[in-house]
Scaffold this active site. Sequence first.
Site, PDB file in Angstrom:
ATOM      1  N   ASP A 247       0.970  -1.499   0.145  1.00  0.00           N
ATOM      2  CA  ASP A 247       0.018   0.021   0.065  1.00  0.00           C
ATOM      3  C   ASP A 247       0.909   1.232   0.057  1.00  0.00           C
ATOM      4  O   ASP A 247       1.856   1.482   0.698  1.00  0.00           O
ATOM      5  CB  ASP A 247      -0.835  -0.255   1.364  1.00  0.00           C
ATOM      6  CG  ASP A 247      -2.005   1.124   1.082  1.00  0.00           C
ATOM      7  OD1 ASP A 247      -2.476   1.432  -0.057  1.00  0.00           O
ATOM      8  OD2 ASP A 247      -2.652   1.317   2.128  1.00  0.00           O
TER       9      ASP A 247
ATOM     10  N   TRP B  64       2.724   7.960  -2.967  1.00  0.00           N
ATOM     11  CA  TRP B  64       4.047   7.932  -3.318  1.00  0.00           C
ATOM     12  C   TRP B  64       4.179   9.242  -4.437  1.00  0.00           C
ATOM     13  O   TRP B  64       4.987   9.876  -4.511  1.00  0.00           O
ATOM     14  CB  TRP B  64       4.857   6.811  -3.401  1.00  0.00           C
ATOM     15  CG  TRP B  64       6.374   6.788  -3.866  1.00  0.00           C
ATOM     16  CD1 TRP B  64       7.340   6.788  -2.788  1.00  0.00           C
ATOM     17  CD2 TRP B  64       7.013   7.226  -5.074  1.00  0.00           C
ATOM     18  NE1 TRP B  64       8.428   6.902  -3.669  1.00  0.00           N
ATOM     19  CE2 TRP B  64       8.250   7.023  -4.847  1.00  0.00           C
ATOM     20  CE3 TRP B  64       6.308   7.423  -6.370  1.00  0.00           C
ATOM     21  CZ2 TRP B  64       9.116   7.310  -5.947  1.00  0.00           C
ATOM     22  CZ3 TRP B  64       7.425   7.613  -7.436  1.00  0.00           C
ATOM     23  CH2 TRP B  64       8.668   7.485  -7.028  1.00  0.00           C
TER      24      TRP B  64
ATOM     25  N   ARG C 201      -0.610   8.467 -10.589  1.00  0.00           N
ATOM     26  CA  ARG C 201      -0.647   7.437  -9.507  1.00  0.00           C
ATOM     27  C   ARG C 201       0.092   6.066 -10.207  1.00  0.00           C
ATOM     28  O   ARG C 201       0.650   5.420  -9.483  1.00  0.00           O
ATOM     29  CB  ARG C 201      -2.166   6.871  -9.099  1.00  0.00           C
ATOM     30  CG  ARG C 201      -2.708   8.046  -8.267  1.00  0.00           C
ATOM     31  CD  ARG C 201      -4.321   7.624  -8.136  1.00  0.00           C
ATOM     32  NE  ARG C 201      -4.365   6.563  -7.473  1.00  0.00           N
ATOM     33  CZ  ARG C 201      -4.094   6.002  -6.113  1.00  0.00           C
ATOM     34  NH1 ARG C 201      -4.054   7.120  -5.215  1.00  0.00           N
ATOM     35  NH2 ARG C 201      -4.236   4.987  -5.421  1.00  0.00           N
TER      36      ARG C 201
ATOM     37  N   HIS D 129       2.980   3.024  -8.959  1.00  0.00           N
ATOM     38  CA  HIS D 129       2.718   1.523  -9.064  1.00  0.00           C
ATOM     39  C   HIS D 129       3.892   1.058  -9.976  1.00  0.00           C
ATOM     40  O   HIS D 129       4.487   0.030  -9.541  1.00  0.00           O
ATOM     41  CB  HIS D 129       1.594   1.218  -9.877  1.00  0.00           C
ATOM     42  CG  HIS D 129       0.256   1.774  -9.228  1.00  0.00           C
ATOM     43  ND1 HIS D 129       0.106   1.380  -7.850  1.00  0.00           N
ATOM     44  CD2 HIS D 129      -1.042   2.251  -9.918  1.00  0.00           C
ATOM     45  CE1 HIS D 129      -1.014   1.738  -7.668  1.00  0.00           C
ATOM     46  NE2 HIS D 129      -1.786   2.397  -8.523  1.00  0.00           N
TER      47      HIS D 129
ATOM     48  N   LEU E 247      12.211 -19.939  -4.262  1.00  0.00           N
ATOM     49  CA  LEU E 247      11.098 -19.074  -3.826  1.00  0.00           C
ATOM     50  C   LEU E 247       9.914 -19.297  -4.510  1.00  0.00           C
ATOM     51  O   LEU E 247       9.909 -19.235  -5.543  1.00  0.00           O
ATOM     52  CB  LEU E 247      11.365 -17.809  -4.014  1.00  0.00           C
ATOM     53  CG  LEU E 247      10.664 -16.621  -3.398  1.00  0.00           C
ATOM     54  CD1 LEU E 247      10.621 -16.580  -1.908  1.00  0.00           C
ATOM     55  CD2 LEU E 247      10.886 -15.196  -3.785  1.00  0.00           C
TER      56      LEU E 247
ATOM     57  N   ILE F 193      -6.614  -5.067   7.430  1.00  0.00           N
ATOM     58  CA  ILE F 193      -5.975  -6.269   6.571  1.00  0.00           C
ATOM     59  C   ILE F 193      -6.669  -6.051   5.109  1.00  0.00           C
ATOM     60  O   ILE F 193      -6.162  -6.727   4.139  1.00  0.00           O
ATOM     61  CB  ILE F 193      -6.518  -7.723   7.022  1.00  0.00           C
ATOM     62  CG1 ILE F 193      -5.801  -7.746   8.765  1.00  0.00           C
ATOM     63  CG2 ILE F 193      -6.286  -8.868   6.388  1.00  0.00           C
ATOM     64  CD1 ILE F 193      -5.798  -9.119   9.326  1.00  0.00           C
TER      65      ILE F 193
HETATM   66  C1  FPP Z   1      -1.879  -0.088  -3.378  1.00  0.00           C
HETATM   67  O1  FPP Z   1      -1.390   1.231  -3.336  1.00  0.00           O
HETATM   68  C2  FPP Z   1      -1.115  -0.922  -4.438  1.00  0.00           C
HETATM   69  C3  FPP Z   1      -1.634  -1.202  -5.479  1.00  0.00           C
HETATM   70  C4  FPP Z   1      -3.410  -1.504  -5.745  1.00  0.00           C
HETATM   71  C5  FPP Z   1      -0.966  -1.933  -6.584  1.00  0.00           C
HETATM   72  C6  FPP Z   1      -0.030  -2.719  -6.165  1.00  0.00           C
HETATM   73  C7  FPP Z   1       0.664  -2.883  -7.582  1.00  0.00           C
HETATM   74  C8  FPP Z   1       2.172  -2.925  -7.500  1.00  0.00           C
HETATM   75  C9  FPP Z   1       3.091  -2.654  -6.368  1.00  0.00           C
HETATM   76  C10 FPP Z   1       2.617  -3.035  -8.916  1.00  0.00           C
HETATM   77  C11 FPP Z   1       3.340  -4.399  -8.946  1.00  0.00           C
HETATM   78  C12 FPP Z   1       2.532  -5.427  -9.072  1.00  0.00           C
HETATM   79  C13 FPP Z   1       2.431  -5.935 -10.261  1.00  0.00           C
HETATM   80  C14 FPP Z   1       2.097  -7.444 -10.345  1.00  0.00           C
HETATM   81  C15 FPP Z   1       2.199  -5.375 -11.657  1.00  0.00           C
HETATM   82  P1  FPP Z   1      -2.549   2.335  -3.574  1.00  0.00           P
HETATM   83  O2  FPP Z   1      -2.600   2.762  -4.789  1.00  0.00           O
HETATM   84  O3  FPP Z   1      -3.669   2.083  -2.727  1.00  0.00           O
HETATM   85  O4  FPP Z   1      -1.760   3.500  -2.824  1.00  0.00           O
HETATM   86  P2  FPP Z   1      -2.413   4.809  -1.717  1.00  0.00           P
HETATM   87  O5  FPP Z   1      -2.928   4.021  -0.611  1.00  0.00           O
HETATM   88  O6  FPP Z   1      -1.158   5.614  -1.509  1.00  0.00           O
HETATM   89  O7  FPP Z   1      -3.420   5.398  -2.806  1.00  0.00           O
END
Ligand code: FPP
Length: 231
Positions: free
Chosen positions: A2, A7, A15, A19, A113, A170
Amino acid sequence: MDGNGRWATKRFLPRVAGHKQGVDALRSCVQACIDRGIAILTVFAFSSENWNRPVEEVSGLMDLLVLSLSREVPRLKANGVRLHFVGNRQQLSQKVQGSLQQAEAATADNQKLVFNVCFNYGGRWDIAQAAQQLVSSGQVITEAALDRAMALSHVPDPDLLIRTGGELRISNFLLWQAAYSELHFSDKLWPDFDVAALDEAIAVFRSRERRFGQTSAQLNSSGHLHPVKVA
Ligand code: FPP
Protein backbone atom coordinates in the site's frame (compact mmCIF):
# COMPACT_ATOMS: atom_id res chain seq x y z
CA MET A 1 1.86 -3.12 -1.03
CA ASP A 2 0.00 0.00 0.00
CA GLY A 3 1.09 3.58 -0.64
CA ASN A 4 1.98 3.70 -4.33
CA GLY A 5 -0.64 6.33 -5.11
CA ARG A 6 0.46 8.62 -2.26
CA TRP A 7 4.12 8.17 -3.23
CA ALA A 8 3.27 9.44 -6.73
CA THR A 9 0.91 12.23 -5.63
CA LYS A 10 3.58 13.65 -3.29
CA ARG A 11 5.79 14.03 -6.38
CA PHE A 12 3.02 15.49 -8.57
CA LEU A 13 3.11 12.33 -10.70
CA PRO A 14 0.20 10.23 -11.95
CA ARG A 15 -0.73 7.36 -9.65
CA VAL A 16 0.48 4.80 -12.18
CA ALA A 17 4.02 6.21 -11.73
CA GLY A 18 3.75 5.08 -8.10
CA HIS A 19 2.77 1.59 -9.18
CA LYS A 20 5.78 1.52 -11.53
CA GLN A 21 8.02 2.47 -8.64
CA GLY A 22 6.23 -0.25 -6.68
CA VAL A 23 7.48 -2.82 -9.16
CA ASP A 24 11.07 -1.71 -8.41
CA ALA A 25 10.44 -2.13 -4.68
CA LEU A 26 8.93 -5.55 -5.33
CA ARG A 27 11.97 -6.66 -7.36
CA SER A 28 14.26 -5.74 -4.44
CA CYS A 29 11.96 -7.48 -1.98
CA VAL A 30 11.92 -10.70 -4.03
CA GLN A 31 15.72 -10.67 -4.23
CA ALA A 32 16.01 -10.00 -0.49
CA CYS A 33 13.73 -12.97 0.24
CA ILE A 34 15.91 -15.22 -1.93
CA ASP A 35 19.06 -13.94 -0.22
CA ARG A 36 17.55 -14.60 3.22
CA GLY A 37 16.36 -18.12 2.43
CA ILE A 38 12.70 -17.18 2.73
CA ALA A 39 10.76 -19.93 0.93
CA ILE A 40 7.43 -18.22 0.22
CA LEU A 41 6.45 -14.63 -0.56
CA THR A 42 2.84 -13.64 -1.20
CA VAL A 43 1.91 -10.12 -2.32
CA PHE A 44 -1.40 -8.33 -2.82
CA ALA A 45 -1.15 -6.64 -6.22
CA PHE A 46 -4.79 -6.09 -7.19
CA SER A 47 -7.83 -6.60 -5.00
CA SER A 48 -11.35 -7.51 -6.06
CA GLU A 49 -12.27 -3.98 -4.93
CA ASN A 50 -9.60 -2.26 -7.05
CA TRP A 51 -11.93 -2.45 -10.09
CA ASN A 52 -13.68 0.55 -8.49
CA ARG A 53 -10.65 2.78 -9.17
CA PRO A 54 -10.58 5.22 -12.11
CA VAL A 55 -10.57 3.33 -15.38
CA GLU A 56 -7.16 4.68 -16.41
CA GLU A 57 -5.59 3.43 -13.18
CA VAL A 58 -7.14 -0.03 -13.59
CA SER A 59 -5.96 -0.32 -17.18
CA GLY A 60 -2.57 1.10 -16.14
CA LEU A 61 -2.24 -1.69 -13.55
CA MET A 62 -3.24 -4.37 -16.08
CA ASP A 63 -0.70 -3.04 -18.61
CA LEU A 64 1.97 -2.81 -15.91
CA LEU A 65 1.37 -6.42 -14.93
CA VAL A 66 1.78 -7.65 -18.52
CA LEU A 67 4.82 -5.43 -19.15
CA SER A 68 6.47 -6.33 -15.83
CA LEU A 69 6.03 -10.04 -16.47
CA SER A 70 7.54 -9.80 -19.94
CA ARG A 71 10.53 -7.96 -18.45
CA GLU A 72 10.97 -9.82 -15.18
CA VAL A 73 10.14 -13.47 -15.93
CA PRO A 74 13.56 -14.29 -17.45
CA ARG A 75 15.28 -13.01 -14.30
CA LEU A 76 12.79 -14.72 -11.99
CA LYS A 77 13.31 -17.93 -13.93
CA ALA A 78 17.09 -17.67 -13.66
CA ASN A 79 16.87 -16.94 -9.93
CA GLY A 80 14.79 -19.98 -9.01
CA VAL A 81 11.48 -18.17 -8.43
CA ARG A 82 8.23 -20.01 -9.06
CA LEU A 83 5.32 -17.71 -9.84
CA HIS A 84 1.73 -18.44 -8.89
CA PHE A 85 -1.16 -16.08 -9.55
CA VAL A 86 -3.94 -16.24 -7.04
CA GLY A 87 -7.38 -14.78 -7.66
CA ASN A 88 -10.35 -14.82 -9.98
CA ARG A 89 -8.89 -14.99 -13.50
CA GLN A 90 -12.19 -15.20 -15.35
CA GLN A 91 -12.74 -11.44 -15.03
CA LEU A 92 -9.32 -10.65 -16.54
CA SER A 93 -8.80 -10.03 -20.24
CA GLN A 94 -7.55 -12.86 -22.45
CA LYS A 95 -4.27 -10.97 -22.84
CA VAL A 96 -3.71 -10.78 -19.09
CA GLN A 97 -4.79 -14.39 -18.56
CA GLY A 98 -2.35 -15.52 -21.26
CA SER A 99 0.48 -13.58 -19.69
CA LEU A 100 -0.19 -15.14 -16.27
CA GLN A 101 -0.28 -18.64 -17.76
CA GLN A 102 2.99 -18.08 -19.63
CA ALA A 103 4.75 -16.75 -16.53
CA GLU A 104 3.59 -19.69 -14.43
CA ALA A 105 4.59 -22.22 -17.08
CA ALA A 106 8.02 -20.62 -17.57
CA THR A 107 8.84 -20.82 -13.86
CA ALA A 108 7.03 -24.07 -12.98
CA ASP A 109 10.22 -26.05 -12.30
CA ASN A 110 11.74 -23.52 -9.93
CA GLN A 111 12.06 -24.30 -6.23
CA LYS A 112 13.97 -21.56 -4.43
CA LEU A 113 11.13 -19.12 -3.77
CA VAL A 114 7.39 -19.61 -4.24
CA PHE A 115 6.15 -16.16 -5.25
CA ASN A 116 2.37 -15.82 -5.03
CA VAL A 117 0.94 -12.72 -6.67
CA CYS A 118 -2.64 -12.12 -5.53
CA PHE A 119 -4.34 -10.46 -8.46
CA ASN A 120 -8.08 -9.86 -8.62
CA TYR A 121 -8.04 -11.51 -5.22
CA GLY A 122 -10.14 -11.08 -2.10
CA GLY A 123 -10.08 -13.12 1.08
CA ARG A 124 -13.86 -13.40 1.07
CA TRP A 125 -13.84 -14.50 -2.58
CA ASP A 126 -11.40 -17.27 -1.67
CA ILE A 127 -13.46 -18.55 1.26
CA ALA A 128 -16.64 -18.47 -0.85
CA GLN A 129 -15.07 -20.23 -3.86
CA ALA A 130 -13.57 -22.90 -1.59
CA ALA A 131 -16.95 -23.48 0.10
CA GLN A 132 -18.65 -23.65 -3.30
CA GLN A 133 -16.15 -26.29 -4.47
CA LEU A 134 -16.98 -28.44 -1.44
CA VAL A 135 -20.73 -27.99 -1.91
CA SER A 136 -20.52 -28.82 -5.63
CA SER A 137 -18.58 -32.01 -4.93
CA GLY A 138 -20.83 -33.00 -2.03
CA GLN A 139 -18.13 -32.74 0.62
CA VAL A 140 -18.68 -31.87 4.26
CA ILE A 141 -17.40 -28.39 5.11
CA THR A 142 -14.62 -28.81 7.64
CA GLU A 143 -11.61 -26.61 8.33
CA ALA A 144 -9.29 -29.16 6.73
CA ALA A 145 -11.49 -29.50 3.63
CA LEU A 146 -11.72 -25.73 3.24
CA ASP A 147 -7.95 -25.46 3.67
CA ARG A 148 -7.49 -27.88 0.78
CA ALA A 149 -9.91 -25.97 -1.47
CA MET A 150 -8.41 -22.53 -0.87
CA ALA A 151 -6.55 -20.78 -3.66
CA LEU A 152 -3.38 -20.80 -1.54
CA SER A 153 -3.57 -24.49 -0.61
CA HIS A 154 -0.15 -25.07 -2.19
CA VAL A 155 1.58 -23.16 0.63
CA PRO A 156 1.31 -23.14 4.44
CA ASP A 157 -0.27 -20.17 6.22
CA PRO A 158 1.96 -17.08 6.36
CA ASP A 159 4.12 -16.54 9.44
CA LEU A 160 4.40 -12.80 8.94
CA LEU A 161 1.97 -10.39 7.27
CA ILE A 162 3.30 -6.93 6.44
CA ARG A 163 1.14 -3.97 5.44
CA THR A 164 2.84 -0.81 4.30
CA GLY A 165 1.41 2.69 3.90
CA GLY A 166 0.42 3.33 7.50
CA GLU A 167 -3.08 1.82 7.45
CA LEU A 168 -3.99 -0.54 10.28
CA ARG A 169 -6.29 -2.85 8.33
CA ILE A 170 -6.15 -6.23 6.59
CA SER A 171 -8.45 -5.04 3.76
CA ASN A 172 -9.68 -8.48 2.65
CA PHE A 173 -6.21 -10.03 2.35
CA LEU A 174 -5.66 -13.66 3.44
CA LEU A 175 -8.64 -13.60 5.81
CA TRP A 176 -8.54 -17.35 6.34
CA GLN A 177 -4.80 -17.89 6.18
CA ALA A 178 -3.72 -15.03 8.47
CA ALA A 179 -5.47 -16.47 11.55
CA TYR A 180 -2.14 -16.95 13.34
CA SER A 181 0.12 -14.68 11.32
CA GLU A 182 2.16 -12.06 13.10
CA LEU A 183 1.05 -8.65 11.83
CA HIS A 184 3.52 -5.89 11.02
CA PHE A 185 2.34 -2.42 10.02
CA SER A 186 4.86 -0.06 8.45
CA ASP A 187 4.34 3.65 7.90
CA LYS A 188 6.57 3.51 4.84
CA LEU A 189 4.82 3.84 1.49
CA TRP A 190 5.38 0.67 -0.55
CA PRO A 191 7.89 2.24 -3.02
CA ASP A 192 9.98 3.27 0.02
CA PHE A 193 9.79 -0.16 1.68
CA ASP A 194 13.40 -1.18 1.20
CA VAL A 195 15.50 -4.12 2.33
CA ALA A 196 16.28 -2.43 5.66
CA ALA A 197 12.55 -2.10 6.33
CA LEU A 198 12.03 -5.77 5.48
CA ASP A 199 14.87 -6.75 7.82
CA GLU A 200 13.32 -4.69 10.59
CA ALA A 201 9.98 -6.47 10.12
CA ILE A 202 11.75 -9.84 10.25
CA ALA A 203 13.69 -8.84 13.38
CA VAL A 204 10.48 -7.80 15.18
CA PHE A 205 8.84 -11.06 14.04
CA ARG A 206 11.72 -13.08 15.48
CA SER A 207 11.35 -11.37 18.85
CA ARG A 208 7.70 -12.39 19.23
CA GLU A 209 6.45 -15.43 21.10
CA ARG A 210 3.95 -17.36 19.00
CA ARG A 211 1.65 -19.23 21.34
CA PHE A 212 -1.07 -20.48 18.97
CA GLY A 213 -3.60 -20.49 21.82
CA GLN A 214 -1.28 -22.16 24.31
CA THR A 215 0.35 -20.60 27.35
CA SER A 216 3.95 -19.50 27.47
CA ALA A 217 4.73 -22.26 30.00
CA GLN A 218 3.22 -24.95 27.77
CA LEU A 219 5.27 -23.79 24.83
CA ASN A 220 8.45 -23.85 26.84
CA SER A 221 7.84 -27.39 28.05
CA SER A 222 6.41 -29.03 24.91
CA GLY A 223 8.05 -27.05 22.15
CA HIS A 224 4.79 -27.20 20.13
CA LEU A 225 4.78 -24.40 17.63
CA HIS A 226 1.64 -25.02 15.60
CA PRO A 227 -2.06 -25.02 16.39
CA VAL A 228 -3.88 -28.31 16.23
CA LYS A 229 -5.81 -28.41 12.95
CA VAL A 230 -9.38 -29.58 13.32
CA ALA A 231 -10.55 -31.93 10.54
C1 FPP B 1 -1.90 -0.12 -3.33
O1 FPP B 1 -1.42 1.20 -3.20
C2 FPP B 1 -1.24 -0.78 -4.45
C3 FPP B 1 -1.86 -1.31 -5.50
C4 FPP B 1 -3.32 -1.34 -5.66
C5 FPP B 1 -1.11 -1.90 -6.61
C6 FPP B 1 0.09 -2.68 -6.20
C7 FPP B 1 0.84 -2.99 -7.42
C8 FPP B 1 2.15 -2.94 -7.53
C9 FPP B 1 3.11 -2.70 -6.44
C10 FPP B 1 2.69 -3.16 -8.84
C11 FPP B 1 3.39 -4.45 -8.92
C12 FPP B 1 2.55 -5.55 -9.21
C13 FPP B 1 2.32 -6.05 -10.38
C14 FPP B 1 2.25 -7.53 -10.43
C15 FPP B 1 2.15 -5.26 -11.58
P1 FPP B 1 -2.44 2.40 -3.42
O2 FPP B 1 -2.53 2.65 -4.87
O3 FPP B 1 -3.73 2.04 -2.75
O4 FPP B 1 -1.73 3.56 -2.70
P2 FPP B 1 -2.40 4.74 -1.88
O5 FPP B 1 -3.00 4.12 -0.64
O6 FPP B 1 -1.26 5.63 -1.58
O7 FPP B 1 -3.43 5.39 -2.78
